[in-house]
Design an enzyme around this catalytic site. Structure first.
Site, PDB file in Angstrom:
ATOM      1  N   GLY A  31      30.205  39.268  34.245  1.00  0.00           N
ATOM      2  CA  GLY A  31      29.266  39.512  33.157  1.00  0.00           C
ATOM      3  C   GLY A  31      29.643  38.810  31.876  1.00  0.00           C
ATOM      4  N   ALA A  32      29.084  39.293  30.740  1.00  0.00           N
ATOM      5  CA  ALA A  32      29.230  38.612  29.447  1.00  0.00           C
ATOM      6  C   ALA A  32      28.854  37.144  29.631  1.00  0.00           C
ATOM      7  CB  ALA A  32      30.647  38.771  28.904  1.00  0.00           C
ATOM      8  N   HIS A  34      27.302  33.377  29.738  1.00  0.00           N
ATOM      9  CA  HIS A  34      27.044  32.312  28.768  1.00  0.00           C
ATOM     10  C   HIS A  34      26.532  31.086  29.522  1.00  0.00           C
ATOM     11  CE1 HIS A  34      30.829  30.750  30.270  1.00  0.00           C
ATOM     12  NE2 HIS A  34      31.470  31.813  29.840  1.00  0.00           N
ATOM     13  N   GLY A  36      27.919  28.554  30.637  1.00  0.00           N
ATOM     14  CA  GLY A  36      28.735  28.161  31.787  1.00  0.00           C
ATOM     15  C   GLY A  36      28.297  28.883  33.048  1.00  0.00           C
ATOM     16  N   HIS A  37      28.082  30.195  32.942  1.00  0.00           N
ATOM     17  CA  HIS A  37      27.603  30.959  34.092  1.00  0.00           C
ATOM     18  C   HIS A  37      26.210  30.485  34.523  1.00  0.00           C
ATOM     19  CE1 HIS A  37      30.399  33.971  32.188  1.00  0.00           C
ATOM     20  NE2 HIS A  37      30.836  33.988  33.430  1.00  0.00           N
ATOM     21  N   ASP A 151      38.362  28.019  35.544  1.00  0.00           N
ATOM     22  CA  ASP A 151      39.416  28.848  36.154  1.00  0.00           C
ATOM     23  C   ASP A 151      39.934  28.134  37.395  1.00  0.00           C
ATOM     24  OD1 ASP A 151      39.297  31.180  34.355  1.00  0.00           O
ATOM     25  OD2 ASP A 151      37.275  31.391  35.146  1.00  0.00           O
ATOM     26  N   GLN A 154      42.277  29.830  39.915  1.00  0.00           N
ATOM     27  CA  GLN A 154      41.540  30.859  40.633  1.00  0.00           C
ATOM     28  C   GLN A 154      40.729  30.248  41.779  1.00  0.00           C
ATOM     29  OE1 GLN A 154      39.391  34.275  38.692  1.00  0.00           O
ATOM     30  NE2 GLN A 154      37.604  33.057  39.210  1.00  0.00           N
TER      31      GLN A 154
END
Length: 281
Positions: A31-32, A34, A36-37, A151, A154
């Protein structure tokens, strides 16, 4: 846009869509959201027929309870952004839904990948990441999963998990989305003051120096130059900076131009931990 809160309802809907022969992409998020997502959603829509986005702040990947507590959760705004981006399905489960009381202990052998860099600084972090991503992969059974390059470690960890578990899922690595000035977009940026965001632009300058001179200078000198650039902002505290082989993330002393490399960097500004990287070749 379909919204589901339970695993049962999500799986039932996905099963119906599978009968249509649709290619399914998953975009896991906390969530949160922006730009990028939203770029991940856009890429997923280009390469799949049905896009599923999950929003779940996963407690098992936070080794600092205060960090978990501070993590932004603007769910209504997130849902509006996803709707505007024409996402097909959103999964917003509770912690209890994802981690029932009879939850078995999760442990996966990631080798050195969860012992270095982020793994060293945040013990148990990647066990938590792989735990929740494996759960989402099992629930959705996507053909493709989209993750951001920001990331980087990750993504390498998740690719390793996919190999270990022999999952038939393609991992799509999408480029880091940056502001016009070069700051990597991150949910954590919301905790920076405007002055802090200006200071954070030094990160991009340091990474860009390494990339621009990668074929001319040895890794030790490149690292020293980058540190000197970061030092121009006295309030920036460097946690680590390393030039590594992309696949193993082992720091190098000599460049082997036959393999790919990445520079990893973590700094603290105004009490906010910022992570960034840049692919070098």
């Amino acid at each position: 846009m379909k919204t589901f809160k339970t695993k049962k309802d999500l799986q039932s809907y996905i099963a119906q869509q599978r009968t249509k022969g649709l290619q399914i992409a998953l975009v896991p998020t906390m969530g949160a959201l922006h730009a990028g997502h939203l770029a991940l959603i856009e890429r997923a829509k280009e390469i799949a027929d049905l896009v599923v986005c999950s929003i779940f702040v996963n407690p098992t990947q936070f080794n600092d309870p205060k960090d978990l507590e501070k993590y932004p959760r603007p769910i209504e705004k997130d849902l509006q952004l996803l709707n505007d981006a024409h996402c097909d399905v959103v999964f917003i489960p509770s912690v209890k839904e994802m981690y029932p009381e009879d939850e078995p202990v999760w442990r996966i052998n990631l080798g050195e990948l969860d012992k270095i860099w982020e793994g060293k600084e945040r013990p148990g972090h990647f066990q938590g990441v792989t735990q929740v991503v494996y759960k989402l992969f099992t629930l959705v059974s996507p053909d493709i999963a989209c993750f951001g390059q920001k990331d980087f470690q990750q993504v390498m960890v998740i690719k390793r998990m996919v190999e270990i578990k022999k999952l038939p899922i393609d991992i799509e690595i999408c480029p880091t989305v940056r502001s016009e000035q070069g700051l990597a977009l991150s949910s954590r940026n919301s905790r920076l003051s405007e002055q802090g965001k200006v200071k954070a632009l030094t990160i991009f300058r340091a990474l860009s120096y390494i990339k621009a001179h990668f074929y001319e200078e040895d890794p030790l000198l490149l690292k020293e130059k980058a540190i000197s650039i970061l030092a121009e902002e006295p309030e920036i505290k460097i946690e680590y900076i390393a030039i590594c082989q992309s696949h193993t993330l082992k720091e190098i002393e000599v460049i082997d131009f036959e393999v790919s490399h990445v520079v990893l960097l973590v700094v603290w500004i105004e009490g906010v931990r910022l992570i960034d990287n840049m692919i070098l070749n």
